[in-house]
Enzyme design. Structure first.
Site, PDB file in Angstrom:
ATOM      1  N   HIS A   7      -7.384  -0.132   6.132  1.00 51.79           N
ATOM      2  CA  HIS A   7      -6.924  -1.052   6.989  1.00 51.79           C
ATOM      3  C   HIS A   7      -6.522  -1.629   8.178  1.00 51.79           C
ATOM      4  O   HIS A   7      -7.278  -2.674   8.759  1.00 51.79           O
ATOM      5  CB  HIS A   7      -5.663  -1.453   6.107  1.00 51.79           C
ATOM      6  CG  HIS A   7      -5.421  -1.683   4.634  1.00 51.79           C
ATOM      7  ND1 HIS A   7      -6.555  -2.649   3.768  1.00 51.79           N
ATOM      8  CD2 HIS A   7      -5.014  -0.783   3.479  1.00 51.79           C
ATOM      9  CE1 HIS A   7      -6.109  -2.509   2.699  1.00 51.79           C
ATOM     10  NE2 HIS A   7      -5.463  -0.997   2.607  1.00 51.79           N
TER      11      HIS A   7
ATOM     12  N   SER B  10       1.262  -0.895  -0.023  1.00 52.41           N
ATOM     13  CA  SER B  10      -0.378   0.020   0.229  1.00 52.41           C
ATOM     14  C   SER B  10       1.135   1.523   0.012  1.00 52.41           C
ATOM     15  O   SER B  10       2.296   1.635   0.615  1.00 52.41           O
ATOM     16  CB  SER B  10      -0.801  -0.312   1.296  1.00 52.41           C
ATOM     17  OG  SER B  10      -1.672  -1.235   1.091  1.00 52.41           O
TER      18      SER B  10
END
Lengths: 464, 464, 464, 464
Positions: free
Chosen positions: B376, B300
């Site tokens: 997340h 990410s």
């Protein structure tokens, strides 16, 4: 071991959901379903919402019937709106009314059940389970204190989820998977389908059509279906439509589509109306496929007629003359209502009285007594024709002395018909039916009636 | 003429809808859309609701941009709740509070827009049009007085209609229809897909996967998609993942699935979150297909790091020591943040500061500053590893000095992680990241750093 | 008129084909089908071959039965090889033998029918029509002089077109379209399917499977299908397999797949063998889906046993001892072969004699007498077990005194078994069956046999 | 271990096949492919034919190029007909000629390769492998002694397997899977597709169509495809058809379908002709979908014109007058054939000479010189129009001085046209083209030609 990682993983998630409410691993969720429901609603269960929803549905499935009733009652008692929050929202709104504060009021007044059901819907097969859950609750409504509140929330959500926009129209025919056809047999509610051969005769010939609405999440479950016969004229009897030895006609030669059976399939979706949309969409589909079709009518039962007539015959100042009542005594006595000769002799009278039944008899709300009539007239259809001896089955004789009715769907007029009906209860009817309702029937000469026996009295003619 | 009957019929229905609001036949509905909306909501338009809804959507499509803004404003002003009814409902409830009267309150407080949107959804393609309508309103929000109220109603209905239960997961690969792939190219928001060849490299090799959620009523429109690389270890750089000349591995030999790009596709569904469900369902799909997979991580971006660092360097009592600030001056000046040699020398320091960024820096609400981290961690993932020079693209250097991050999805722990995060903002992190955050970094010896240049400083090691 | 251009066009093409052979427009092709066939074969019909082929097939369909027979006979007489060309090819080849001139010989010797059939296959649905044509010819073979030649050409082409490579294996289950299931009911040739409910019991339970081969050009027509029961052991009786009230087992718990019925569907494909491939591919499919399966056996009838036994009992120097013959007299007399008590008492003897029937009795070509045995042994299967009273139906008692047999498909040994069988007629059999064949049965003590009546004599045990 | 049973099983089968020819387990089949081929043909390999065929195809794939050539040569040398058997068959037939003995002759003369290929076709993907095998053999034909014999057998079987009856017509559009579209880009042979955007412009607009033939066993492999533009008139230049900024027309307004590109895809199916069937079926499809279409024409290149013209200019007694030859010198010299001004001035002359090229120039077999003309005329099309400067691309200028041609498919006349062409080489041409061929062109006045430069000389007008 291969494969077990995934199994372990699923088990872990489920265990975790149980741990949230202090359930030991592996035991059935049993009475603590309510605890799991609270967990699902709370922020806590959010990350594994799908697994938790699954757990609750599994737990519900494992309950005994009496426990399920208790579960629903608890939903009624403990998952209503948050009254504290609601009171605060009322105060704020009252102090300064406006759209913005009304929104908080709206949220606060929502029963917590609705969010609960939305989250249960996350589980695989969730919608199907919720529909089945409501079906069961409806069946046991009397044993469930607080049932109405729970049912209202089901109904509210289902009417949004089963919005006509989400429905898919599919043709049902002889190439449809057997598991779906089996359900068509089971759900047919108007003219029973006796076996697969009977089904085949309704689906396979080129002049037959059947359409159903499906919902993407209830995959192999029809919601409602309609059976259609393509013909050259408006049929007045179900025997003619379903006759085993008729010769099919070429579909592009047909002028008329007869909707002879409409059945709702899902008891759990009671009150969510699909029939109106189904008929209209099928009219459009058929118009597109077969430009030769000009007339779209139903061939419908008259379920309320015999009951109404029995009462009407006892009324002093009703819609019938004394001599009419006198003549109808032929229907009484053992087996009288099944005496076909007597019935045929009485048909002109019955047609006339039936026209009054549709056009003049009214229920408490100023609408027709007949439920099927209310449905079609509410859709904007017109009462087109009343048919003598249209249904000679025991059921047809018992509920309507054999009468059947055609409702005409002329899309160009449905809105006007609907409006007049909605505003003033006005019943759209062909002029033939209107004349019938107006006329004072002349008693038939018995001798002539006898000679006429094989021939049926003519139905109300359709308009040109 | 053949075919014209059907055409006439549709025209009649549309005309009838127009007649309801006094519109002349054939003219564009123009400014009287609002009249049609009232008709649709009233009992009057019920019988031809589908046609009327269609008419309104067509009318909207024909409006000029400024007229559309006015239309939304009118919706805001005139289609809120019915305040008279609401006041009466408040009186009743206040007199005798209880679930039943709360229900009427709930209904009375609902903005009339919601029922309007539900009925517009009846039209063919209704959902798609409504989503597009909201997208347009969002784009012009500033020019639409009352926008927030309208948008809230869109969002409320969409979150029910796009409930995860209604979404369908489909694999996207090189046999997917081109019109859908074209949208994947267009909607990719993290690592741009340059052309069809680039797309092919992300879909066709055996060690690549891509999955998207679709909704049954937005047929060829992906809602969100994720791109996955199957590998033998946790990759720390996007270049490694997307390298053109890498040799694909056999999928059943892979131990690790790397989610390296997640993109939302529908601006009109803003605020309705699919990512959480998508990741978890893809983890399950892949687990089932490839039992050899043990590790599911993201690769990410860290979009907030460079901005935060710039501010942090100016803070007196912040998370950085003075010598650290001093050393980071190498990043300043013309092109400094693109000076790869300087960056590499600074990596140990950047890793350490980044660990503090994730674990110690907090926004106003006590949550991490980084939006991707919040997503997340909120899903229950764990911050697994911080990677030096994971993204050497201009964007990667500008927003994060090249750092990339792995978040680990271990389904067995996501609920616990999520809860701790939701309750107290606790950031789940591997012990390696925690050590990094705790350590006081020793300045690297410059000469050695230089010798090391080709080799990257080691990332935080993954846990066993 | 719209649409008529296309209609005109098709008519023009057909007319043109007729013009080629001097047929008047619009008249049925009737007796001049042969002329059209010549046109199709000639260069002349090339440009509109599809239309001409269609015309011929339509013309054939319009023929009366006797005309069809004449048509076939004409095909036999006039569409054989071109003998002039053949003679020339022989001369050339004889003068200078070699591959190249053999090719011309090969072409010259080909009956013209083959090219005719290839060109008829151009028509829409051509393959289906040709298969039906052969089916009809087979049915009337005795009335068609020259039938054999025509049939050989059909068979040659079909065996190429229906090459196993072109077949598609599809699972048949309860979600299969009804029109296909209807054919499964009709084509079942071993254990009749009585109705749809009976069919459902063979398809829907989790421990049942059914697979069929289809050909892309015979879309909804199965070619052959096999019904399979998943069990925990090798079943010895069909009643056990088809029992209505058995409890299904979970498929992943099954160790054994029993192929209890294989039926060919297309009489027009007689002689083209699919069964061998079907069984082996189903074994592979099931192995892949259910790794727990270890044993793949049939449960097969023994259609030739009773007939053989009747003859054998009259032979002097046959395979049976005199006392055995004596004891079998219990089967004679009115209803003797249906006397279950007598039969049960005789089972040990029948098992023993049956083992000799399979292993020692031989037809003219040195192969087993039993056709089902020849099929499975030729496929490389092994005779695994002979079961007493496996089929108590009238047919089972009449043809095999109730015996059924299991053939074992162990893919590791089928090639060796097949080879030994092909080379020397060696019958692969389990050692239990071999022992049975070798043993001289001791007459059972009558009293004990009686006490045993409810219990069946044990079948030959399966190998460990 | 789970799963390994199936793996073992497949290994066993393969090993068994190897054992048949004495190959050690696990070693590549290498040079002993021929042994496996013999085993497959012999009775021995019958029971495990599928596995053996698979083994051979795998073995072939593992061969080096030179070994493959040797493999083909061995097929040519050792798998021809059985000459002993053939001699015996000749004797029998000669002794008693007749259909029955001719059949044995036919069989004996068949090269053993054909049965070998049929059995290889049993393997999964067999057809695809065999087509690829032939493609490779074709590519290396010169290095393969005996190539012709092998190729003839491939061609014979493929023409039966790829009989038009087995082909499936599918529309190719922008919803077609990308892996198929990628092949369309690759296989386009007439007007190269430059990239995906170019492809999209040919597929997505409402007035474009593309159709391809597929074969059920070559699933994602188009065999041939045609690109079609729907227009309001017969276009004469490819630039007009492919123009990027044209405005699409509504398909139901189109009068004309232009087939502007036809490409064969499978080199391995060389000589098996699909184009004729494709064009005619597409004409039928389009006629049905769009009844407004009246004209079906190609827009075709003239690949042989420039080459023929160059030779013709050197002939003494050819089809051109001396002054014509003189004027054409403008084309000579460096870049002359790309000088557009010169070309435009010469167009009337070029059109006239081209008409002679099509109608009067003949190859050795009495047919037109141009291969594209031979294809369409052989299909029964008519030469409709010759267009000046229809293709200004370098290729178009080089091969045809810019000319393009329309061939008209009028299904009502194709049979007559075809016959006349087949019998006597008669070229069907519009009267305009015939006049062009007959005329003696007047040299244009240079000054006028110059003034005309922007406007093109008019093409031959289409017939009414």
């Amino acid at each position: 071991m291969d494969g077990s990682f995934f199994g372990d993983l699923l088990q872990s998630i489920a265990d975790r959901g149980r741990a949230l409410v202090g359930l030991p691993r592996g035991e059935p969720a049993g009475g603590d379903l309510i605890g799991l429901c609270e967990a699902l609603l709370s922020g806590r269960g959010e990350a594994s919402g799908v697994a938790l929803a699954q757990e609750i549905l599994d737990g519900y499935a494992a309950l005994a019937p009496a426990e399920r009733n208790r579960f629903f009652t608890t939903l009624a008692e403990r998952f209503g709106p948050d009254h504290d929050r609601l009171r605060r929202a009322i105060s704020s709104y009252t102090a300064a009314p406006g759209d913005r504060l009304a929104t908080e009021l709206h949220k606060a007044a929502e029963p917590r059940r609705q969010e609960l059901f939305r989250r249960l819907n996350l589980a695989p097969g969730g919608t199907q389970h919720l529909v089945a859950m409501r079906e069961e609750a409806l069946r046991n409504a009397k044993s469930i204190p607080g049932f109405d509140a729970v049912d209202a929330d089901f109904a509210h959500l289902f009417s949004s989820w089963f919005n006509r926009g989400f429905l898919v129209l599919r043709r049902i025919d002889w190439t449809t998977p057997a598991n779906i056809l089996q359900k068509i047999i089971r759900y047919e509610a108007v003219h029973a389908i006796h076996d697969w051969e009977d089904l085949r005769r309704r689906l396979e010939p080129p002049d037959r059509r059947c359409f159903a609405f499906f919902h993407p999440r209830l995959n192999d479950e029809p919601l409602i279906f309609v059976e259609v016969a393509l013909t050259g004229h408006i049929a007045g009897s179900i025997a003619e439509v379903l006759s085993e030895d008729r010769t099919p006609i070429a579909p592009d030669k047909a002028s008329t589509a007869i909707f002879y059976s409409i059945s709702n399939c899902q008891e759990g979706l009671r009150g969510i109306s699909f029939g109106n949309f189904l008929i209209k969409q099928v009219v459009q589909e058929l118009s597109r496929e077969l430009p030769g079709l000009r007339t779209f009518v139903t061939l419908s039962p008259v379920p309320g007629f015999a009951g109404w007539l029995a009462k009407e015959r006892r009324r002093e100042d009703g819609l019938m003359a004394d001599d009419e009542k006198e003549r109808l005594k032929a229907l009484d006595g053992e087996g009288g209502h099944r005496d076909q000769a007597a019935l045929e002799a009485l048909q002109p009278l019955l047609l006339s009285v039936a026209a009054r039944y549709f056009l003049k008899a009214q229920g408490a709300n100023g609408r027709p007594v007949d439920p099927v009539a209310r449905f079609h007239l509410g859709n904007g259809a017109r009462l087109e024709r009343i048919n003598a001896m249209g249904d000679r089955s025991p059921k047809g004789l018992a509920q309507a002395h054999g009468l059947m009715v055609n409702y005409l769907y002329d899309l160009r007029h449905i809105e006007r018909n609907h409006e007049a009906y909605a505003a003033a209860g006005t019943v759209a009817a062909s002029s033939a039916v209107q004349r019938l309702a107006a006329q004072k029937p002349v008693p038939p000469k018995p001798s002539k009636a006898k000679a006429d026996l094989p021939a049926l009295p003519p139905p109300t003619p359709a308009e040109p």
